[in-house]
Design a protein around this motif. Sequence first.
Motif, PDB file in Angstrom:
ATOM      1  N   PHE A 241       0.782  -0.691   0.238  1.00 59.52           N
ATOM      2  CA  PHE A 241       0.325  -0.299  -0.254  1.00 59.52           C
ATOM      3  C   PHE A 241       0.830   1.197   0.238  1.00 59.52           C
ATOM      4  N   ILE A 242       1.739   1.186   0.073  1.00 59.29           N
ATOM      5  CA  ILE A 242       3.007   2.357  -0.233  1.00 59.29           C
ATOM      6  C   ILE A 242       3.046   2.606  -1.951  1.00 59.29           C
ATOM      7  N   VAL A 243       3.048   2.639  -2.697  1.00 63.14           N
ATOM      8  CA  VAL A 243       2.248   2.596  -3.927  1.00 63.14           C
ATOM      9  C   VAL A 243       3.364   3.908  -4.838  1.00 63.14           C
ATOM     10  N   PRO A 244       4.202   2.930  -5.244  1.00 71.92           N
ATOM     11  CA  PRO A 244       4.536   3.633  -6.577  1.00 71.92           C
ATOM     12  C   PRO A 244       4.277   4.302  -7.557  1.00 71.92           C
ATOM     13  N   VAL A 245       2.674   4.765  -7.152  1.00 71.18           N
ATOM     14  CA  VAL A 245       2.376   5.483  -8.819  1.00 71.18           C
ATOM     15  C   VAL A 245       2.320   7.097  -8.360  1.00 71.18           C
ATOM     16  N   PRO A 246       3.064   7.543  -9.092  1.00 70.95           N
ATOM     17  CA  PRO A 246       3.290   9.213  -9.170  1.00 70.95           C
ATOM     18  C   PRO A 246       2.087  10.245  -9.175  1.00 70.95           C
ATOM     19  N   PHE A 247       2.675  11.138  -8.467  1.00 73.42           N
ATOM     20  CA  PHE A 247       1.863  12.206  -9.070  1.00 73.42           C
ATOM     21  C   PHE A 247       2.628  12.882 -10.285  1.00 73.42           C
ATOM     22  N   VAL A 248       1.535  13.364 -11.223  1.00 73.87           N
ATOM     23  CA  VAL A 248       1.679  14.011 -12.648  1.00 73.87           C
ATOM     24  C   VAL A 248       1.989  14.859 -12.515  1.00 73.87           C
ATOM     25  N   LYS A 249       2.325  15.697 -13.294  1.00 74.11           N
ATOM     26  CA  LYS A 249       1.848  17.147 -13.932  1.00 74.11           C
ATOM     27  C   LYS A 249       2.595  17.384 -15.079  1.00 74.11           C
ATOM     28  N   GLN A 250       1.332  18.444 -16.424  1.00 73.42           N
ATOM     29  CA  GLN A 250       2.540  18.781 -17.339  1.00 73.42           C
ATOM     30  C   GLN A 250       1.619  20.445 -17.463  1.00 73.42           C
ATOM     31  N   VAL A 251       2.707  21.208 -17.420  1.00 76.34           N
ATOM     32  CA  VAL A 251       2.680  22.598 -18.079  1.00 76.34           C
ATOM     33  C   VAL A 251       3.102  22.946 -19.358  1.00 76.34           C
ATOM     34  N   LYS A 252       2.362  24.054 -19.646  1.00 72.62           N
ATOM     35  CA  LYS A 252       3.257  24.637 -21.054  1.00 72.62           C
ATOM     36  C   LYS A 252       4.360  26.152 -20.638  1.00 72.62           C
ATOM     37  N   LEU A 253       5.751  26.320 -20.952  1.00 70.52           N
ATOM     38  CA  LEU A 253       5.535  27.577 -20.270  1.00 70.52           C
ATOM     39  C   LEU A 253       5.125  29.251 -21.678  1.00 70.52           C
ATOM     40  N   SER A 254       5.201  30.287 -21.077  1.00 69.07           N
ATOM     41  CA  SER A 254       4.862  30.741 -22.697  1.00 69.07           C
ATOM     42  C   SER A 254       6.176  31.058 -23.218  1.00 69.07           C
ATOM     43  N   ASN A 255       6.992  31.927 -23.982  1.00 72.38           N
ATOM     44  CA  ASN A 255       7.787  32.111 -24.470  1.00 72.38           C
ATOM     45  C   ASN A 255       8.897  32.158 -23.688  1.00 72.38           C
ATOM     46  N   ALA A 256       8.546  33.225 -22.909  1.00 79.47           N
ATOM     47  CA  ALA A 256       8.921  34.264 -21.518  1.00 79.47           C
ATOM     48  C   ALA A 256      10.481  33.033 -20.713  1.00 79.47           C
ATOM     49  N   GLY A 257       9.958  31.146 -20.936  1.00 78.89           N
ATOM     50  CA  GLY A 257      10.645  30.416 -20.067  1.00 78.89           C
ATOM     51  C   GLY A 257      10.388  30.248 -18.764  1.00 78.89           C
ATOM     52  N   GLY A 258      11.060  29.326 -17.735  1.00 80.40           N
ATOM     53  CA  GLY A 258      11.553  30.119 -16.527  1.00 80.40           C
ATOM     54  C   GLY A 258      12.254  28.864 -16.149  1.00 80.40           C
ATOM     55  N   ARG A 259      12.285  28.842 -14.580  1.00 86.36           N
ATOM     56  CA  ARG A 259      13.803  28.118 -13.865  1.00 86.36           C
ATOM     57  C   ARG A 259      12.779  27.218 -13.008  1.00 86.36           C
ATOM     58  N   LEU A 260      13.788  25.512 -13.516  1.00 91.36           N
ATOM     59  CA  LEU A 260      13.168  24.731 -12.427  1.00 91.36           C
ATOM     60  C   LEU A 260      14.002  24.044 -11.577  1.00 91.36           C
ATOM     61  N   ILE A 261      13.116  24.216 -10.610  1.00 95.31           N
ATOM     62  CA  ILE A 261      14.582  24.218  -9.204  1.00 95.31           C
ATOM     63  C   ILE A 261      14.387  22.376  -8.581  1.00 95.31           C
ATOM     64  N   ILE A 262      15.184  21.454  -9.037  1.00 92.15           N
ATOM     65  CA  ILE A 262      14.714  20.011  -7.890  1.00 92.15           C
ATOM     66  C   ILE A 262      14.880  19.895  -7.342  1.00 92.15           C
ATOM     67  N   ALA A 263      14.766  19.435  -5.674  1.00 93.38           N
ATOM     68  CA  ALA A 263      15.760  19.246  -4.682  1.00 93.38           C
ATOM     69  C   ALA A 263      15.179  18.413  -4.123  1.00 93.38           C
ATOM     70  N   SER A 264      16.532  18.002  -3.072  1.00 94.37           N
ATOM     71  CA  SER A 264      15.568  16.220  -2.235  1.00 94.37           C
ATOM     72  C   SER A 264      15.087  17.318  -1.094  1.00 94.37           C
ATOM     73  N   ASP A 265      14.459  16.150  -0.412  1.00 92.91           N
ATOM     74  CA  ASP A 265      14.060  16.853   1.166  1.00 92.91           C
ATOM     75  C   ASP A 265      15.593  17.606   1.472  1.00 92.91           C
ATOM     76  N   GLY A 266      16.176  17.238   1.746  1.00 95.22           N
ATOM     77  CA  GLY A 266      17.970  17.998   2.725  1.00 95.22           C
ATOM     78  C   GLY A 266      16.944  19.664   2.179  1.00 95.22           C
ATOM     79  N   ILE A 267      17.103  19.529   1.265  1.00 93.43           N
ATOM     80  CA  ILE A 267      16.637  21.078   1.047  1.00 93.43           C
ATOM     81  C   ILE A 267      15.144  21.907   1.692  1.00 93.43           C
ATOM     82  N   TRP A 268      14.152  21.044   1.128  1.00 97.95           N
ATOM     83  CA  TRP A 268      12.989  21.543   1.176  1.00 97.95           C
ATOM     84  C   TRP A 268      12.926  21.176   2.792  1.00 97.95           C
ATOM     85  N   ASP A 269      13.194  20.486   4.077  1.00 98.07           N
ATOM     86  CA  ASP A 269      13.369  20.768   5.212  1.00 98.07           C
ATOM     87  C   ASP A 269      13.906  21.816   5.722  1.00 98.07           C
ATOM     88  N   ALA A 270      14.814  22.457   4.826  1.00 90.81           N
ATOM     89  CA  ALA A 270      15.429  23.430   5.476  1.00 90.81           C
ATOM     90  C   ALA A 270      14.568  24.939   4.539  1.00 90.81           C
TER      91      ALA A 270
END
Length: 443
Positions: A241-270
Amino acid sequence: MDSGEERRRRDNLVPLAALISREMRIEKMEKPIIKYGHAAQSRKGEDYFLIKMDCQRSPGNSSSTFSVFAALLQSLAKAVSFALLWIFDGHNGNAAAMYTRENLLNHILGAIPRDLGREEWLQALPRALVAGFVKTDKEFQSRGETSGTTATFVVVDRWTVTVASVGDSRCILDAQGGAVFSLTVDHRLQENVEERKRVTASGGVVGRLSTVGGVEIGPLRCWPGGLCLSRSIGDMDVGEFIVPVPFVKQVKLSNAGGRLIIASDGIWDALSSEMAAKSCHGLPAELAARQVVKEALRTRGLKDDTTCVVVDIIPPNNSIPPSTPPKKQNKLRALFRKKSHFPASKPSKKLSAIGIVEELFEEGSAMLAERLGNGDSTLQSTSGLFTCVVCQINLAPSEGISVHAGSIFSTSSNPWQGPFLCADCRNKKDAMEGKRPSGVRVS
């Protein structure tokens, strides 16, 4: 003697070289520049990430490129055709993170039909991500190892960003204009009420660690096993019941672009999402990743593996100036524009936008029938045989079990309606939904 109409037609002709040059300019404008950087501080050696630039939807076709960024948070692997990145944060050892890093991408791509156009490929991607995560978990658990890993998997195809995640690694989007969006959902039992209800309904027990005298300490955990997360890859000693089914999100940016920050919980706990984005404003990607890690260590110290990947999606000529930060009232009122070609998508409850991000898909259900049963005919096998939607093996028509069927002992009201699962994947589905005891095989 030429007529006036013929002269006008001849004068309107455009030289072939000019047409080719125009098409090349258009093609160039459609593709943003992708720059990335990464930084990490290790305490346990269980964070892994993978970056693949220039992956190809169609082998040999350079115009079909995308990139992948993935975080299992346990080491570094680098390659360069689309951009792909993921982070894997392992626990109870690093075996699950290492196995996922080596196999997840191939399992996802194997679940997408061949020879699809770009738009069809992007529409097929969310379902393929679910199938790939489940197949990776199923194969790893068959090895009998008990470690587990979170996984955040990001695909950047031109201006379209697709994110799949289990666990508490996180991906945020710092869009032009100062708006910060979360592209993942944390699967921590302590904060996620819906996941607590699902785990309990599936047969798990949720509670804190008890000490001598009955005093409870620490965050909410799932028992047996004591895992703080409700979703991961691996962790067979906790329960399926601890499942591997992921949350999925898909977005489209305008041509202004953007920045992604992908990090482990060592970042988000702080750091909060806003703090992480603000800490690296104005810095190039490589320096930005280092700054986020530095800020997290300054705030909390090195209490866990701390890994960060920053991805900048930049207009090709960088000619579009950053927009001014939106007023608060406008930011709260404006919602993502929504497309309708994903029938399973649900409106976001937390995100707002300023007209520069278009939400294409969002789904977080842990039920495979909901995640795999809403595809279109392009995802069905064309070989004349049924195909298991998870492990992709061919099945005789009498062997496939509809993903819509009830108990494995019952028959579907529409047994011919796909997609289909093999018996082994059906067992996996039943265990995740609490329809049979974890680890019990039904033949």
